[in-house]
Design an enzyme around this catalytic site. Structure first.
Site, PDB file in Angstrom:
ATOM      1  N   GLU A   1       0.076   3.777   1.511  1.00  0.00           N
ATOM      2  CA  GLU A   1      -0.025   4.348   2.858  1.00  0.00           C
ATOM      3  C   GLU A   1       1.279   4.182   3.630  1.00  0.00           C
ATOM      4  OE1 GLU A   1      -2.545   5.975   4.535  1.00  0.00           O
ATOM      5  OE2 GLU A   1      -3.744   6.078   2.710  1.00  0.00           O
TER       6      GLU A   1
ATOM      7  N   SER B   1       0.820  -1.211   0.000  1.00  0.00           N
ATOM      8  CA  SER B   1       0.000   0.000   0.000  1.00  0.00           C
ATOM      9  C   SER B   1       0.851   1.256   0.000  1.00  0.00           C
ATOM     10  CB  SER B   1      -0.912   0.013   1.228  1.00  0.00           C
ATOM     11  OG  SER B   1      -1.583   1.255   1.344  1.00  0.00           O
TER      12      SER B   1
ATOM     13  N   TYR C   1      -2.970   0.554   9.846  1.00  0.00           N
ATOM     14  CA  TYR C   1      -3.000  -0.144   8.562  1.00  0.00           C
ATOM     15  C   TYR C   1      -1.660  -0.006   7.844  1.00  0.00           C
ATOM     16  CZ  TYR C   1      -4.176  -1.038   3.650  1.00  0.00           C
ATOM     17  OH  TYR C   1      -4.186  -1.509   2.362  1.00  0.00           O
TER      18      TYR C   1
END
Length: 318
Positions: free
Chosen positions: A130, A128, A152
């Site tokens: 992120e 990801s 996450y």
């Protein structure tokens, strides 16, 4: 004549799992798919795509090693795509332990099972963007340091390093696709993009509701999910494993996404959208920007749909 390949998609009921299954079936693969409980899962996406009957289904709990090992033994895959695990950044603040457990332990179990079976398996891990945190507007590439700012992101960063470790320590063909935001009509309603699209359609049809959102000054790189699963497949077709940033290379404000969605049905978003502190996160990334040039150079992959086209395609979906 090339031997027919078998793939195991963990998390086949999700957006990416559905499109990936569709892609692999079109290439002649035998496709197995897992969910935690196949008896209790509707597999609405597979049904919508018209491929439910063509996917062999298995129940598998990623953080239970025996469950993972048995799924590998039964399916005997040439390729494993690990797309399972808690996938919402916002929800990870409410369920940090579940997020860490499903993503990190799930990835570890998959890697260990692939290592232990008597067959060479190629492993894809869904990473990801992120993980990069806020890069202050500088486009992130494969060499950009990780500075995760949510449970996450911490989980995905940990899983990324596990994949790298197994590649180095055991010569496992394992790689991570560091995917930036990618959307489609298969997105669950809890994702902000689907929330915006659905609200605009309902309001156009006469709903008197007000759409409440969090920060709209954040910028993201939004792509079209069916294109991104092709990049996943391409990563496992190479001579050697490596990690790739997958993105359009163009970032837009969430406000732009909202404006285009409402404008497509001849509405002024400012009359129907309000900002609410309720949807603010403890930490959030102001700008998420990507440099996907390595994927273009080494995979021959390049996104064809940027955010305006993604909004258009989502609004056109029934």
């Amino acid at each position: 004549m090339e031997t027919k390949k078998t793939a195991l998609i963990c998390g086949v009921s999700g957006q990416d799992g559905g499109y990936l299954a569709q892609l692999l079936l079109s290439k002649g693969y035998t496709v197995w798919g897992t969910s935690r409980d196949i008896q209790g899962t509707e597999f609405a996406n597979l049904r919508l795509l018209g491929i439910l009957e063509r996917v062999k289904l298995l129940s598998m709990v990623p953080d239970d090693f025996r469950s993972v090992f048995m799924a590998i033994k039964i399916s005997e895959p040439d390729e494993v795509y690990f797309l399972a695990g808690q996938s919402s950044v916002g929800l990870s603040f409410e369920q940090p332990a579940e997020t860490i457990q499903s993503v990190v332990i799930g990835t570890l179990n998959m890697l260990e099972a692939c290592r232990m079976v008597d067959k060479e398996i190629r492993f894809y891990h869904a990473g990801s963007s992120e993980c990069f945190g806020d890069t202050q507007g500088h486009p992130a590439n494969e060499k950009t340091p990780f500075i995760p700012r949510s449970p996450y992101a911490v989980a995905k960063a940990s899983a990324f390093w596990l994949v790298n470790n197994y590649r180095e320590a055991y010569s496992l063909f394992s790689c991570t696709g560091i995917l930036f935001n990618h959307e489609s009509p298969l997105r669950p309603a809890r994702f902000v993009t689907q929330k915006i699209i659905s609200a605009a359609k309902r309001i156009k049809d006469g709903s008197k509701e007000v759409l409440y959102l969090g920060r709209m000054d954040i910028a993201r790189d939004w792509g079209w999910a069916p294109e991104y699963v092709e990049a996943m497949w391409l990563m496992l077709q190479r001579d050697r494993p490596d990690d790739f940033v997958i993105a359009t290379g163009k970032s837009y404000l969430l406000e732009d996404f909202v404006r285009l969605a409402f404008a497509s049905v001849d509405l002024d978003w400012r009359e129907y959208v309000r900002q609410s502190d309720k949807f603010f996160r403890p930490t959030d990334l102001l700008v998420s920007s990507a440099d996907p040039s390595k994927a273009k150079l080494e995979l021959g992959w390049q996104a064809q749909f940027d955010m305006p086209k993604v909004v258009e395609k989502m609004m056109q979906a029934v």
